[in-house]
Design a protein around this motif. Structure first.
Motif, PDB file in Angstrom:
ATOM      1  N   THR A 226       0.863  -1.181   0.000  1.00 38.55           N
ATOM      2  CA  THR A 226       0.000   0.000   0.000  1.00 38.55           C
ATOM      3  C   THR A 226       0.899   1.229   0.000  1.00 38.55           C
ATOM      4  N   VAL A 227       0.607   2.147  -0.910  1.00 42.54           N
ATOM      5  CA  VAL A 227       1.432   3.344  -1.049  1.00 42.54           C
ATOM      6  C   VAL A 227       0.550   4.574  -0.905  1.00 42.54           C
ATOM      7  N   LEU A 228       0.986   5.512  -0.069  1.00 41.83           N
ATOM      8  CA  LEU A 228       0.181   6.696   0.237  1.00 41.83           C
ATOM      9  C   LEU A 228       0.965   7.969  -0.004  1.00 41.83           C
ATOM     10  N   ASP A 229       0.199   9.035  -0.237  1.00 40.83           N
ATOM     11  CA  ASP A 229       0.791  10.361  -0.271  1.00 40.83           C
ATOM     12  C   ASP A 229      -0.039  11.209   0.676  1.00 40.83           C
ATOM     13  N   ASP A 230       0.610  11.762   1.697  1.00 42.58           N
ATOM     14  CA  ASP A 230      -0.152  12.474   2.729  1.00 42.58           C
ATOM     15  C   ASP A 230       0.434  13.859   2.944  1.00 42.58           C
ATOM     16  N   GLY A 231      -0.278  14.875   2.459  1.00 39.32           N
ATOM     17  CA  GLY A 231       0.231  16.245   2.517  1.00 39.32           C
ATOM     18  C   GLY A 231      -0.113  16.998   3.780  1.00 39.32           C
ATOM     19  N   VAL A 232      -0.831  16.367   4.714  1.00 38.00           N
ATOM     20  CA  VAL A 232      -1.284  17.116   5.888  1.00 38.00           C
ATOM     21  C   VAL A 232      -0.733  16.569   7.206  1.00 38.00           C
ATOM     22  N   ILE A 233       0.378  15.822   7.144  1.00 34.62           N
ATOM     23  CA  ILE A 233       0.991  15.344   8.388  1.00 34.62           C
ATOM     24  C   ILE A 233       1.664  16.538   9.072  1.00 34.62           C
ATOM     25  N   PRO A 234       1.272  16.850  10.323  1.00 32.52           N
ATOM     26  CA  PRO A 234       1.856  18.021  10.986  1.00 32.52           C
ATOM     27  C   PRO A 234       3.381  17.948  11.035  1.00 32.52           C
ATOM     28  N   SER A 235       3.985  19.066  10.734  1.00 34.12           N
ATOM     29  CA  SER A 235       5.434  19.298  10.785  1.00 34.12           C
ATOM     30  C   SER A 235       6.283  18.321   9.951  1.00 34.12           C
TER      31      SER A 235
ATOM     32  N   LYS B  41      -4.706  13.505   1.956  1.00 30.54           N
ATOM     33  CA  LYS B  41      -4.093  12.180   1.962  1.00 30.54           C
ATOM     34  C   LYS B  41      -4.685  11.380   0.811  1.00 30.54           C
ATOM     35  N   THR B  42      -3.820  10.837  -0.036  1.00 31.85           N
ATOM     36  CA  THR B  42      -4.278  10.080  -1.206  1.00 31.85           C
ATOM     37  C   THR B  42      -3.707   8.665  -1.147  1.00 31.85           C
ATOM     38  N   THR B  43      -4.558   7.668  -1.295  1.00 27.32           N
ATOM     39  CA  THR B  43      -4.050   6.298  -1.399  1.00 27.32           C
ATOM     40  C   THR B  43      -3.719   6.048  -2.867  1.00 27.32           C
ATOM     41  N   VAL B  44      -2.458   5.812  -3.145  1.00 27.43           N
ATOM     42  CA  VAL B  44      -2.002   5.634  -4.529  1.00 27.43           C
ATOM     43  C   VAL B  44      -2.127   4.167  -4.935  1.00 27.43           C
TER      44      VAL B  44
ATOM     45  N   ASN C  23      -3.370  -2.283  -1.378  1.00 25.76           N
ATOM     46  CA  ASN C  23      -3.251  -3.753  -1.471  1.00 25.76           C
ATOM     47  C   ASN C  23      -2.890  -4.210  -2.882  1.00 25.76           C
ATOM     48  N   GLY C  24      -1.935  -3.493  -3.473  1.00 27.38           N
ATOM     49  CA  GLY C  24      -1.428  -3.910  -4.781  1.00 27.38           C
ATOM     50  C   GLY C  24      -2.167  -3.315  -5.970  1.00 27.38           C
ATOM     51  N   ILE C  25      -3.345  -2.713  -5.741  1.00 26.71           N
ATOM     52  CA  ILE C  25      -4.137  -2.150  -6.849  1.00 26.71           C
ATOM     53  C   ILE C  25      -3.846  -0.661  -6.991  1.00 26.71           C
ATOM     54  N   LEU C  26      -3.539  -0.210  -8.209  1.00 29.75           N
ATOM     55  CA  LEU C  26      -3.284   1.208  -8.451  1.00 29.75           C
ATOM     56  C   LEU C  26      -4.608   1.957  -8.372  1.00 29.75           C
ATOM     57  N   GLU C  27      -4.722   2.826  -7.347  1.00 29.40           N
ATOM     58  CA  GLU C  27      -6.013   3.446  -7.071  1.00 29.40           C
ATOM     59  C   GLU C  27      -6.066   4.903  -7.509  1.00 29.40           C
ATOM     60  N   SER C  28      -4.916   5.599  -7.469  1.00 28.33           N
ATOM     61  CA  SER C  28      -4.935   7.015  -7.858  1.00 28.33           C
ATOM     62  C   SER C  28      -3.576   7.458  -8.364  1.00 28.33           C
ATOM     63  N   TYR C  29      -3.612   8.417  -9.293  1.00 30.43           N
ATOM     64  CA  TYR C  29      -2.403   9.134  -9.669  1.00 30.43           C
ATOM     65  C   TYR C  29      -2.302  10.371  -8.785  1.00 30.43           C
ATOM     66  N   LEU C  30      -1.182  11.076  -8.860  1.00 29.29           N
ATOM     67  CA  LEU C  30      -1.049  12.368  -8.183  1.00 29.29           C
ATOM     68  C   LEU C  30      -1.254  13.441  -9.249  1.00 29.29           C
TER      69      LEU C  30
ATOM     70  N   LYS D 206      -6.560  16.594 -18.316  1.00 30.53           N
ATOM     71  CA  LYS D 206      -6.085  15.793 -19.445  1.00 30.53           C
ATOM     72  C   LYS D 206      -6.549  14.348 -19.317  1.00 30.53           C
ATOM     73  N   LEU D 207      -6.634  13.865 -18.081  1.00 31.95           N
ATOM     74  CA  LEU D 207      -6.966  12.455 -17.854  1.00 31.95           C
ATOM     75  C   LEU D 207      -8.444  12.259 -17.503  1.00 31.95           C
ATOM     76  N   GLY D 208      -9.209  13.364 -17.507  1.00 33.91           N
ATOM     77  CA  GLY D 208     -10.623  13.256 -17.140  1.00 33.91           C
ATOM     78  C   GLY D 208     -10.822  12.931 -15.670  1.00 33.91           C
ATOM     79  N   LEU D 209      -9.881  13.407 -14.820  1.00 35.95           N
ATOM     80  CA  LEU D 209      -9.961  13.123 -13.383  1.00 35.95           C
ATOM     81  C   LEU D 209     -10.011  14.446 -12.615  1.00 35.95           C
ATOM     82  N   ARG D 210      -9.958  14.377 -11.291  1.00 38.09           N
ATOM     83  CA  ARG D 210      -9.952  15.591 -10.477  1.00 38.09           C
ATOM     84  C   ARG D 210      -8.603  15.754  -9.785  1.00 38.09           C
ATOM     85  N   SER D 211      -8.218  17.016  -9.553  1.00 35.68           N
ATOM     86  CA  SER D 211      -6.941  17.291  -8.881  1.00 35.68           C
ATOM     87  C   SER D 211      -6.890  16.609  -7.519  1.00 35.68           C
ATOM     88  N   THR D 212      -5.721  16.100  -7.172  1.00 35.59           N
ATOM     89  CA  THR D 212      -5.536  15.526  -5.835  1.00 35.59           C
ATOM     90  C   THR D 212      -4.812  16.523  -4.926  1.00 35.59           C
TER      91      THR D 212
END
Lengths: 446, 481
Positions: A277-286, A302-305, A308-315, A323-329
């Motif tokens: 599982t790979v995450l990107d979390d921009g709101v972790i304090p400090s 916080k975005t789960t990228v 459990n092995g499944i690609l769920e989101s791009y950044l 361009k990809l028909g998605l929403r900004s993360t």
């Protein structure tokens, strides 16, 4: 900062009267300090102040960015003229434009340490000297040093756009590193260790950093080359972070829509072992990768990228999302002089439940990687081939150091071959990973 | 007085309302009793870049940067301060900070300065590239897009960018010199993606230097960059995985000279040798390469990306012999390290910008031609790798280990170049690799002008060059054992 927020507003107003349909301004002003000590005394000391302003304008679907460090009236008038001229010259891009209007949220994430201001130069030098001394005094085989480096930077970021969004925040960081050199049999080995934080108080103790740096250099002495083989490979958290960093680059919306990522078109597909599982979390304090809002004034999150092995989101930022028909993360970054782009915040592979020693013990014959060099990563194909330094694992024990070898594979297989994940996740930068074990990779040597 | 100096000096004095006496006073203020040397580095830089993707030029950016760096040196110590506001007050403040390292509160007298500019211009230009209209550059990128797509229907994506820089610098030193230079730099890059049956490959090529815009239009250059990028992408569609293990490697001419840059060049920079942290420490006069190898660093080749009239400390650039017939002859020096080592500066003191402290860096680094026929070199290899282009490289200066990655390579089987391979990485040991050079071709070529070297967080433009060479048994990192 009010003066800069006003300045930004004035420039946007002026641009609008010249025909711009929308636009935004970024202003960054800050101070930085850097000291290098070597063999217990100061080698280099540098102090600086800088500021820059970037203006992005849209003429319908055409756009350009100009920036300057000269804030004189004459220079800024010229900046508006230049930006208008350039923007009118570029092609119409149906996806160009500011994000949809939304109110600015700017949580206090504790990204700036006020105490950096009053920190005395003597005390900073002392910290660096202590850290280097801890390495130099650790073992007689530590014979030389590239020194210890301490730096900190603080800046204020101001953002404003023609939707009326205006905000600013202070952000800072402080770090130091030690690079000792160990010698045996006339051959030298260098390694380093470091601590990087938002706050002075959170820094690791200089004795510990120096000692670790020395231990890391010493364990590389007497490196051997080994025969070419296919073996299980264990990545320590530092080198595992580099692997994870390659994933971050390949899930950037820009790499994806341009088709220069091996993960393009894989959304919803299985791209890694199910334990990953790979995450990107921009709101972790400090945390070093956190920011209260992104380079387009959108809230970070916080975005789960990979789940459990499944690609769920791009950044994504606004442009790449359209361009990809998605929403900004909320992953837009804006260097003052360029159009927005995508960057990770705190990007990490979630910890597993194996202790690192347990992972090493599980390997009968294999490689424990402690450093990688070179740029042998092809994001388009996933081909991965880099120089490596490591320790050979024999019957579950770390034995002798190995060097002048390469490790190679393909990122697709590498992600699928992750067999064990450590419980030792620690944020030491903006990308982090626990210890990782891959079931096999090609190690090239003799 | 050289025209660059007059132009650069006039430019700064007028723009920031300063006079020569104020500069002399500031250098004096940075000097104290315990300061050996001080200098000021003024910089005004304009950068412009346009880029194309998806068949349209959708991005144009321009930036203006200016500032001054003040440096004070006391023995091994360097104090540095910079500011992007060029005023007398800021200059004085910076001089005070720089002097801090010597723990010295004495202030020196004004230092009279005289012109020290180079009596040559390696990059005379007719029209600054930034004065060429944006429309012309956009048209060029659009032509490249069409050209690349015509090359082969399997080319599915084309990215191209044109960047230019116009930099004016003025250096005032406590050894009494005032040196100015105007440094143009431009670069055109093309990247193509080829796709076939789900297989996606990339190819890139580019070039540039310190010349006029017309450089890119002459001799079919932009067409060549485009075709090369497209050719490489198509070629990689049929590339096999690279072999793994130790084998003979033939490096093609030109850009593979990055090997010299990584394996040798960095280890010969004065700072690492003064600190004795380089794998080449104390090897001057000793053999470090086969007798076939002579390697030079030459900052004086007209118009090249790595060339400079003067380095960023005001020293005219040189042609420095690093290795002569296998024997280590010299290091690359800036003022500080040259002085501490009792050597002469070689014109290699460079910095990324006014925000950075100068250090010894390479300019254009290459091996001189030998007398072997390149075809004969290939024919001499039974089983090996022929590498003709590289992505990038890196070196560990202390252990000497280097790595670089091939972007175009082939297998050599029974003296013949056979299948293309991808993902090959070469790894070796700097002080050892040139000892294994057994053949040197008569076809020295310099690279097309895209190199950027990073060291200590500072990037500077550089050039490399190489004739075809054969290296006996080097480790190739691939996936096929």
């Amino acid at each position: 900062m009010v003066q800069y927020e006003n300045l930004a507003g004035e420039l946007l107003k002026k641009a609008t009267t010249k025909g711009a349909s929308s636009g935004d301004v970024v202003i960054v002003e800050g101070d930085s300090f850097d000291v290098q000590v070597r063999l217990r005394s100061v080698d280099k000391l540098s102090n600086a102040h800088e500021k820059r302003l970037g203006l992005r304008l849209f003429f319908g679907q055409r756009t350009a960015v100009c920036s300057t460090s000269d804030f004189s009236r004459e220079s800024l008038d010229r900046l508006v003229e230049d930006t208008c001229h350039l923007a009118r010259s570029t092609a119409e891009d149906p996806h160009a434009g500011l994000p949809e209007p939304s109110p600015l949220v700017s949580p206090d994430l504790g990204l700036y340490d006020e105490s950096l201001h009053g920190w005395k130069i003597e005390d900073k030098i002392h910290l660096a000297v202590q850290a280097e001394a801890a390495a130099l005094d650790y073992d007689a085989r530590i014979t030389n040093s590239e020194g210890a480096n301490l730096s900190h930077a603080g800046r204020r970021v101001v953002y404003a756009n023609t939707h009326g969004v205006v905000g600013s925040y202070p952000v800072g960081s402080v770090s130091y590193s030690v690079s000792p050199i160990a010698t045996a049999d006339g051959l030298m080995q260098r390694d380093y260790w470091y601590s990087a934080k938002r706050r002075v108080k959170e820094l690791a103790a200089p004795e510990a950093v120096g000692r670790t740096a020395a231990q890391r250099a010493l364990r590389r002495l007497g490196g051997r080359k080994i025969s070419t083989c296919d073996v299980p490979v264990v990545f320590d958290p530092e080198t595992a972070s580099e692997l994870v960093g390659s994933i971050a680059a390949c899930v950037s919306g820009y790499a994806v829509y341009k088709g220069v990522s091996f993960l393009a078109g894989e959304l919803g597909q299985s791209v890694a072992a199910s334990s990953v599982t790979v995450l990107d979390d921009g709101v972790i304090p400090s945390a070093l990768g956190s920011r209260p809002f992104d380079g387009e004034g959108l809230a970070t999150r916080k975005t789960t990228v990979i789940r459990n092995g499944i690609l769920e989101s791009y950044l994504l930022d606004t442009y790449s999302a359209r361009k990809l028909g998605l929403r900004s993360t909320g992953n837009a970054v804006r260097s003052v002089g360029d159009v927005p782009s995508v960057s990770h915040t705190n990007f990490h592979l979630a910890p597993g439940n194996h202790r690192p020693e347990e992972i090493i013990r599980s390997v009968k014959r294999g490689l424990y990687v402690v450093e990688m060099i070179g740029f042998g990563v092809n994001h388009v194909t996933g081909d991965y081939s880099r120089g490596a330094v490591g320790l050979w694992i024999e019957n579950g024990e770390l034995t002798y150091p190995v060097e002048e070898i390469t490790i190679a594979g393909n990122l697709k297989e590498i992600l699928m071959n992750i067999e064990m994940i450590g419980n030792d996740l620690e944020f030491r930068g903006t990308v982090a990973s626990p210890t990782l074990k891959l079931s096999r990779m090609t190690v090239a040597g003799n | 007085m050289a025209k660059e100096l007059t132009k650069a000096e006039d430019f700064f004095l007028k723009k920031f309302n300063l006079n020569t006496l104020q500069l002399e006073q500031t250098v004096g203020k940075a000097l104290g009793k315990r300061i050996d040397y001080a200098d000021l580095y003024f910089e005004y830089r304009t950068n412009e870049s346009v880029s194309l993707e998806e068949g349209m030029v959708k991005k144009a950016v321009k930036s203006v940067g200016q500032g001054v760096g003040v440096r004070a040196v006391a023995e091994e110590k360097t104090g540095y301060a910079y500011s992007d506001e060029i005023t007398v007050k800021n200059l004085e403040e910076a001089a005070r900070t720089a002097r801090y390292i010597a723990d010295d509160s004495t202030v020196g007298k004004p230092v009279p300065v005289r012109s020290g500019s180079a009596q040559r211009d390696l990059y005379p230009i007719q029209t600054p590239v930034s004065d060429i209209t944006i429309q012309k550059k956009i048209d060029l990128l659009n032509r490249i897009d069409i050209l690349a797509r015509r090359y082969d229907p399997r080319i599915t994506k084309v990215m191209a960018s044109f960047s230019s820089e116009h930099k004016v610098i003025l250096i005032v030193t406590s050894d009494g010199m005032i040196v100015g230079d105007i440094q143009p730099l431009s670069r055109l890059n093309v990247t193509c993606i080829a796709e076939e049956n789900g297989n996606r490959q990339v190819g890139s090529f580019g070039g540039g230097g310190r010349g006029d815009y017309s450089f890119f239009l002459e001799n079919g250059r932009f067409e060549e960059y485009t075709k090369e990028a497209a050719r490489q992408a198509i070629l990689n569609l049929s590339a096999m995985d690279a072999p793994a293990g130790t084998m003979d490697v033939v490096l093609g001419p030109g850009w593979p000279g990055i090997l010299l840059h990584e394996a040798i060049g960095h280890g010969l920079e004065g700072d690492f040798n003064r600190k004795q942290t380089s794998a080449f420490t104390d090897l001057i006069g000793k053999p470090v390469a086969s007798e076939l190898c002579t390697v030079v660093d030459d900052g004086t080749i007209p118009g090249r990306r790595g060339s400079l009239n003067v380095d960023d400390e005001g020293t005219p650039t040189h042609r420095t012999v690093l290795i002569e017939k296998g024997i280590l002859k010299g290091y690359l020096q800036d003022k500080l390290n040259a002085k501490l080592m009792g050597m002469a500066p070689t014109g290699n003191g460079r910095r990324e910008s006014f925000m950075h402290i100068p250090m010894p860096r390479m300019t254009n680094t290459f091996m001189l031609a030998g007398d072997s026929d390149p075809d004969a070199i290939i024919r001499s290899v039974k089983n090996g790798l022929y590498a003709v282009s590289f992505g990038g490289g890196q070196v560990d200066i202390t252990s000497g280990k280097f790595v670089f990655s091939a972007s175009e390579a082939y297998r050599i089987e029974d003296g013949k170049v056979t299948v293309p391979v991808k993902g090959a990485t070469l790894i070796g040991n700097g002080p050892d690799v040139l000892k294994r050079v057994t053949m040197v071709g008569n076809d020295l070529k310099l690279d097309a002008g895209v190199g950027t070297c990073g060291k200590d967080g500072q990037s500077v433009p550089v050039g490399v060059g190489l004739p075809t060479i054969k290296i006996n048994s080097i480790t190739v990192g691939g996936t096929r054992g």
